[in-house]
Design an enzyme around this catalytic site. Structure first.
Site, PDB file in Angstrom:
ATOM      1  N   ASP A  32       0.856  -1.192   0.000  1.00 40.29           N
ATOM      2  CA  ASP A  32       0.000   0.000   0.000  1.00 40.29           C
ATOM      3  C   ASP A  32       0.896   1.248   0.000  1.00 40.29           C
ATOM      4  O   ASP A  32       1.899   1.304   0.710  1.00 40.29           O
ATOM      5  CB  ASP A  32      -0.894  -0.026   1.256  1.00 40.29           C
ATOM      6  CG  ASP A  32      -2.058   0.940   1.168  1.00 40.29           C
ATOM      7  OD1 ASP A  32      -3.203   0.481   1.175  1.00 40.29           O
ATOM      8  OD2 ASP A  32      -1.810   2.167   1.092  1.00 40.29           O
ATOM      9  N   ASN A  88     -12.985  -3.629   2.745  1.00 41.42           N
ATOM     10  CA  ASN A  88     -14.071  -2.650   2.771  1.00 41.42           C
ATOM     11  C   ASN A  88     -14.928  -2.751   1.510  1.00 41.42           C
ATOM     12  O   ASN A  88     -14.392  -2.872   0.411  1.00 41.42           O
ATOM     13  CB  ASN A  88     -13.494  -1.233   2.867  1.00 41.42           C
ATOM     14  CG  ASN A  88     -12.633  -1.037   4.110  1.00 41.42           C
ATOM     15  OD1 ASN A  88     -12.953  -1.552   5.177  1.00 41.42           O
ATOM     16  ND2 ASN A  88     -11.541  -0.312   3.982  1.00 41.42           N
ATOM     17  N   GLN A  95     -14.655   2.094   1.659  1.00 38.71           N
ATOM     18  CA  GLN A  95     -13.970   1.735   0.401  1.00 38.71           C
ATOM     19  C   GLN A  95     -13.729   2.987  -0.431  1.00 38.71           C
ATOM     20  O   GLN A  95     -14.658   3.765  -0.690  1.00 38.71           O
ATOM     21  CB  GLN A  95     -14.815   0.732  -0.405  1.00 38.71           C
ATOM     22  CG  GLN A  95     -14.094   0.214  -1.639  1.00 38.71           C
ATOM     23  CD  GLN A  95     -14.905  -0.811  -2.435  1.00 38.71           C
ATOM     24  OE1 GLN A  95     -16.078  -1.079  -2.136  1.00 38.71           O
ATOM     25  NE2 GLN A  95     -14.293  -1.382  -3.458  1.00 38.71           N
ATOM     26  N   HIS A 101     -10.335  -5.379  -3.088  1.00 38.82           N
ATOM     27  CA  HIS A 101      -8.982  -5.600  -2.557  1.00 38.82           C
ATOM     28  C   HIS A 101      -9.087  -5.993  -1.094  1.00 38.82           C
ATOM     29  O   HIS A 101     -10.041  -5.615  -0.402  1.00 38.82           O
ATOM     30  CB  HIS A 101      -8.103  -4.358  -2.711  1.00 38.82           C
ATOM     31  CG  HIS A 101      -8.713  -3.107  -2.184  1.00 38.82           C
ATOM     32  ND1 HIS A 101      -9.644  -2.386  -2.889  1.00 38.82           N
ATOM     33  CD2 HIS A 101      -8.543  -2.461  -1.009  1.00 38.82           C
ATOM     34  CE1 HIS A 101     -10.019  -1.343  -2.178  1.00 38.82           C
ATOM     35  NE2 HIS A 101      -9.392  -1.365  -1.029  1.00 38.82           N
ATOM     36  N   HIS A 103      -6.911  -5.856   2.435  1.00 46.18           N
ATOM     37  CA  HIS A 103      -5.741  -5.317   3.124  1.00 46.18           C
ATOM     38  C   HIS A 103      -5.153  -6.390   4.034  1.00 46.18           C
ATOM     39  O   HIS A 103      -5.882  -7.075   4.748  1.00 46.18           O
ATOM     40  CB  HIS A 103      -6.134  -4.158   4.054  1.00 46.18           C
ATOM     41  CG  HIS A 103      -6.717  -2.974   3.364  1.00 46.18           C
ATOM     42  ND1 HIS A 103      -6.014  -1.814   3.144  1.00 46.18           N
ATOM     43  CD2 HIS A 103      -7.957  -2.735   2.869  1.00 46.18           C
ATOM     44  CE1 HIS A 103      -6.787  -0.912   2.557  1.00 46.18           C
ATOM     45  NE2 HIS A 103      -7.975  -1.456   2.377  1.00 46.18           N
TER      46      HIS A 103
END
Ligand code: 5GP
Ligand code: ZN
Length: 136
Positions: A32, A88, A95, A101, A103
């Site tokens: 990230d 999310n 989101q 995606h 995390h």
């Protein structure tokens, strides 16, 4: 299918470079850009799905197996004390990029981060009502 204006489609498929931790035919795992903690990574399917609601059953199963593998590797290499999987769906749920995606957030003692909510007191009746709403 890729979506033309989707940044995570471009990253997942290698059109935009990223710090890639893992790649196979269906997924790319990247760091990230704005990590919550050292090693904060994102699992991206190469096929576009805007969120969990759109994700195929196959991609959903594979994403969790991949998360498990990445968790073991990252815990070993980063020597973190634990990790959070966060996923999310929808703006209300936090989101910000509308490509599914997951995390992976390594956690370190005293890292000062919190993935948290405020627990509320509810009655047994309220729990029963929501149970009915979901199951009946
Ligand atoms: P969300 O809030 O949608 O669950 O999380 C989106 C995440 O993607 C954020 O943690 C944000 O820092 C990360 N992110 C957004 N754009 C980029 C990018 O271009 N590259 C990388 N590596 N991460 C990004
Ligand atoms: Zn996409």
């Amino acid at each position: 299918m890729k979506k033309d204006d989707c940044i995570f489609c471009k990253i997942a498929n290698g059109e935009i470079s990223s710090k890639t931790l893992y790649e196979d035919e269906e997924f790319r795992v990247i760091l990230d850009l704005k990590p919550a903690a050292k090693g904060h990574a994102l699992i991206l399917p190469k096929e576009h799905a805007s969120s969990l609601y759109e994700l195929s059953d196959e991609a959903a199963s594979k994403a969790l197996v991949l998360a498990k593998k990445m968790a073991a590797r990252m815990t070993d290499r980063l020597e973190c004390d634990g990790l959070n999987l966060v996923q999310n769906n929808g703006e209300t749920a936090g989101q910000t990029v509308m490509h599914f995606h997951m995390h992976i957030i390594p956690r370190y003692k005293n890292d000062g981060q919190a993935i948290d909510w405020e627990p509320k007191d509810v009655s047994q009746e309220e729990l029963e009502e929501v149970k009915k709403q979901i199951t009946e």
